[in-house]
Design an enzyme around this catalytic site. Structure first.
Site, PDB file in Angstrom:
ATOM      1  N   ASP A 173       9.501  -0.725  -6.184  1.00 27.75           N
ATOM      2  CA  ASP A 173      10.892  -0.394  -5.849  1.00 27.75           C
ATOM      3  C   ASP A 173      11.081   1.122  -5.753  1.00 27.75           C
ATOM      4  OD1 ASP A 173      13.510  -1.001  -5.231  1.00 27.75           O
ATOM      5  OD2 ASP A 173      14.172  -1.039  -7.318  1.00 27.75           O
ATOM      6  N   HIS A 194       9.357   3.048   3.272  1.00 27.63           N
ATOM      7  CA  HIS A 194       8.505   1.856   3.228  1.00 27.63           C
ATOM      8  C   HIS A 194       7.101   2.188   3.747  1.00 27.63           C
ATOM      9  CE1 HIS A 194      11.971  -0.347   2.053  1.00 27.63           C
ATOM     10  NE2 HIS A 194      12.556  -0.356   3.231  1.00 27.63           N
ATOM     11  N   LEU A 236     -11.403  -8.012  -6.253  1.00 24.95           N
ATOM     12  CA  LEU A 236      -9.978  -7.962  -6.622  1.00 24.95           C
ATOM     13  C   LEU A 236      -9.211  -8.971  -5.772  1.00 24.95           C
ATOM     14  CD1 LEU A 236      -7.626  -6.195  -8.097  1.00 24.95           C
ATOM     15  CD2 LEU A 236      -7.347  -5.184  -5.840  1.00 24.95           C
TER      16      LEU A 236
END
Ligand code: IPE
Ligand code: IPE
Ligand code: MG
Length: 250
Positions: free
Chosen positions: A18, A35, A129
């Site tokens: 955020d 973004h 991962l």
């Protein structure tokens, strides 16, 4: 309840990324520039997780409620995901990263939904991962879709069967949940799976979050005592037993 072993390094880290909009607004840039910068931050954090031996990273990229934003921002986020996929998959393959996109794909364009499936397939053999990019995800959606699937199959609803039908059934629950950007709320992220996650909130805006910020959160995690409903004494005993079990036998 099963008590997971005590570990100083989280196996699974989840992040509410955020603060992109505020990062951009501080620079008089359009929100979508924040973004874009957020994608760069994620690239760095994925690399840092691989280097530290974290096995699962789950990030919140677009919530069920983010459709309520201005249309230009929503379409900017859709375009950015498509662009990031086309650019990042080769690097993710080099890093041994397996991609998943938990979330409701029914509202995405069929082209985007196909790219998500293709990226999942292309990285399916990777095992260093697991990177879960939650897109059009909501914790309430997840619980409802899991219950609906079980009901359709006529299966009983238990904690185990619900866990197994949820969008993160392929990974254990997150050990550490980080939220950047200063807010201290869950915003409909992993409502079920975060039952025993350690929560770390930081004022750092997501585009500024880097390996050093990750290490701060990991250090904070290492200082926490996870009790899973037990007493401190029981947890200490569990540590001693675990260490004893690891010790070489004469
Ligand atoms: C998080 O950043 C990214 C998404 C929700 C898509 P925000 O866009 O919410 O950034 P702020 O909270 O407005 O700064
Ligand atoms: C949560 O951030 C969702 C994502 C980071 C994708 P929001 O910015 O949407 O959360 P609220 O609206 O401040 O609770
Ligand atoms: Mg926000």
């Amino acid at each position: 309840m099963h008590n997971p072993p005590i570990s100083l390094l989280p196996h699974h880290v989840a992040i509410v990324m955020d603060g992109n909009g505020r990062w951009a607004q501080k620079r008089w840039l359009p929100r979508v520039a924040g973004h874009k910068q957020g994608v760069d931050a994620l690239r760095g954090v994925v690399q840092a997780c691989v280097e530290r031996g974290i096995r699962v990273l789950t990030v919140f990229a677009f919530s069920s409620e983010n459709w309520n934003r201005p249309v230009e921002e929503v379409s900017g986020l859709m375009d950015l995901l498509a662009l990031a996929l086309s650019r990042e998959v080769p690097r993710l393959l080099d890093n041994g990263v397996r991609l998943h996109f938990p979330g409701d794909r029914s509202r995405l364009s069929s082209k985007l939904a196909q790219s998500l499936a293709a990226a999942e397939q292309a990285t399916a053999a990777q095992d260093r991962l697991v990177l879960n990019v939650c897109f059009n995800y909501g914790g309430r959606w997840d619980m409802a879709q899991a219950a609906r699937r079980l009901a359709e199959r006529g299966e009983p609803i238990t904690e185990e069967s619900l866990s197994g039908a949820m969008a993160l059934a392929h990974v254990p629950d997150p050990d550490l949940l980080i939220r950047t950007g200063g807010e201290q709320r869950i915003s409909n992220f992993l409502l079920w799976q975060a039952a025993y996650s350690e929560l770390v909130f930081t004022d750092c805006l997501w585009p500024d979050f880097d390996a050093a910020e990750l290490d701060k959160a990991l250090n904070e995690f290492a200082r926490r005592e996870r009790r899973f409903g037990q007493t401190s004494e029981q947890r200490a005993q569990a540590t001693v037993s675990a260490l004893g079990a690891d010790a070489p036998h004469a």
